[in-house]
Design a protein around this motif. Structure first.
Motif, PDB file in Angstrom:
ATOM      1  N   LYS A   1      -1.869   1.083  -9.427  1.00  0.00           N
ATOM      2  CA  LYS A   1      -1.072   1.330  -8.227  1.00  0.00           C
ATOM      3  C   LYS A   1      -0.120   2.510  -8.429  1.00  0.00           C
ATOM      4  CE  LYS A   1       2.027  -0.816  -4.878  1.00  0.00           C
ATOM      5  NZ  LYS A   1       3.071   0.236  -4.965  1.00  0.00           N
TER       6      LYS A   1
ATOM      7  N   ASP B   1      -2.530  -3.992 -10.576  1.00  0.00           N
ATOM      8  CA  ASP B   1      -1.454  -4.034  -9.587  1.00  0.00           C
ATOM      9  C   ASP B   1      -0.260  -3.160  -9.950  1.00  0.00           C
ATOM     10  OD1 ASP B   1      -3.169  -5.943  -8.631  1.00  0.00           O
ATOM     11  OD2 ASP B   1      -1.751  -7.617  -8.753  1.00  0.00           O
TER      12      ASP B   1
ATOM     13  N   LEU C   1      -5.153   1.943  -2.773  1.00  0.00           N
ATOM     14  CA  LEU C   1      -5.560   1.086  -3.877  1.00  0.00           C
ATOM     15  C   LEU C   1      -6.423  -0.039  -3.330  1.00  0.00           C
ATOM     16  CD1 LEU C   1      -5.358   0.210  -6.855  1.00  0.00           C
ATOM     17  CD2 LEU C   1      -3.286  -1.058  -6.237  1.00  0.00           C
TER      18      LEU C   1
ATOM     19  N   ASP D   1       0.247   5.755  -6.022  1.00  0.00           N
ATOM     20  CA  ASP D   1       1.530   6.119  -5.420  1.00  0.00           C
ATOM     21  C   ASP D   1       1.952   7.524  -5.829  1.00  0.00           C
ATOM     22  OD1 ASP D   1       1.597   3.610  -4.300  1.00  0.00           O
ATOM     23  OD2 ASP D   1       3.108   2.795  -5.672  1.00  0.00           O
TER      24      ASP D   1
ATOM     25  N   GLN E   1       0.819  -1.199   0.000  1.00  0.00           N
ATOM     26  CA  GLN E   1       0.000   0.000   0.000  1.00  0.00           C
ATOM     27  C   GLN E   1       0.859   1.258   0.000  1.00  0.00           C
ATOM     28  OE1 GLN E   1      -3.629   0.329   0.027  1.00  0.00           O
ATOM     29  NE2 GLN E   1      -3.225  -1.681  -0.825  1.00  0.00           N
TER      30      GLN E   1
END
Length: 229
Positions: free
Chosen positions: A62, A58, A34, A66, A27
């Motif tokens: 992601k 993923d 996410l 981020d 995470q």
């Protein structure tokens, strides 16, 4: 589940909202999280393959989360929920916020209108609205395909609602119709990612085949609820 609860679950925005545990991916540090896919990564095969879904969610999604957390760190934007942040985006908004906030909102929305029990045709009020606007569901699909093919480069196709009217539109990159900079503003009812990373492993350069295949996994119950709400 009401709209507020859905936003908390789907987007995991700022302080006071739920934090997600790790589901096979680390995470991000920051207010935006996410969420896991609402279905197994292989559940949409053969229309969207498992490997594409894993990489798309993923890795690509992601990365938007981020990078968004990095872009808003130390600013008032870190205190906003994702929908409010997206709606606040203007021409003066830093590109890192615009692109990554859009990428996070768009993908979360997209995952939540797909499903292994999708396909078929809309029913009820949404079907009536589509027939009124486009004369038939087949005509709607034709216009949707034209918008998908006509979006040069990367972007999204949307069905949006404005009052009692609906229309098809598209946006470049990770923009969406909620943004203040959108050419056509409205509330998204359904959307389609036409970035190459959404389909290239299976369909290569054949975007129209991907656009056709996704009709088998659009969940009209969920899309109908978007229209109703």
């Amino acid at each position: 589940m009401n709209r507020s609860e859905f936003l908390k679950l789907a987007f995991g925005a700022s302080a006071g909202l739920v934090a997600f545990p790790s589901f096979g991916f680390a995470q991000a540090e920051g207010p935006f999280k996410l969420a896991p896919l609402p279905f197994d990564a292989g559940a949409l095969e053969p229309h969207i393959d498992k490997t594409t879904m894993e990489i798309h969610h993923d890795k690509h999604h992601k990365a938007y989360v981020d990078n968004l957390n990095k872009a808003v760190a130390g600013t008032d934007m870190a205190k906003m929920d994702i929908e409010a942040l997206v709606k606040s985006i203007a021409s003066s908004t830093p590109a890192a916020v615009r692109n990554n906030a859009g990428g996070h909102w768009n993908h979360t929305f997209f995952w939540n209108i797909l499903g292994p029990n999708g396909g078929g045709a809309p029913k009820g009020a949404l079907a009536d609205a589509i027939n009124k606007k486009f004369n038939s569901f087949d005509n709607f699909k034709t216009e949707w395909a034209k918008a998908a093919a006509g979006r040069f480069g990367s972007g999204w196709v949307w069905l949006i609602k404005n009052g009692n009217d609906i229309e098809i539109t598209s946006t470049p990159n990770q923009d969406n119709p909620l943004m203040g900079i959108a050419e056509k503003k409205g509330t998204p009812i359904m959307g389609l990612d036409v970035w190459e990373h959404a389909y290239y492993l299976k369909y290569q350069n054949r975007r129209p085949e991907y656009v056709t295949a996704v009709w088998n996994v659009f969940d009209w119950n969920k899309i109908g609820k978007n229209f109703a709400s």
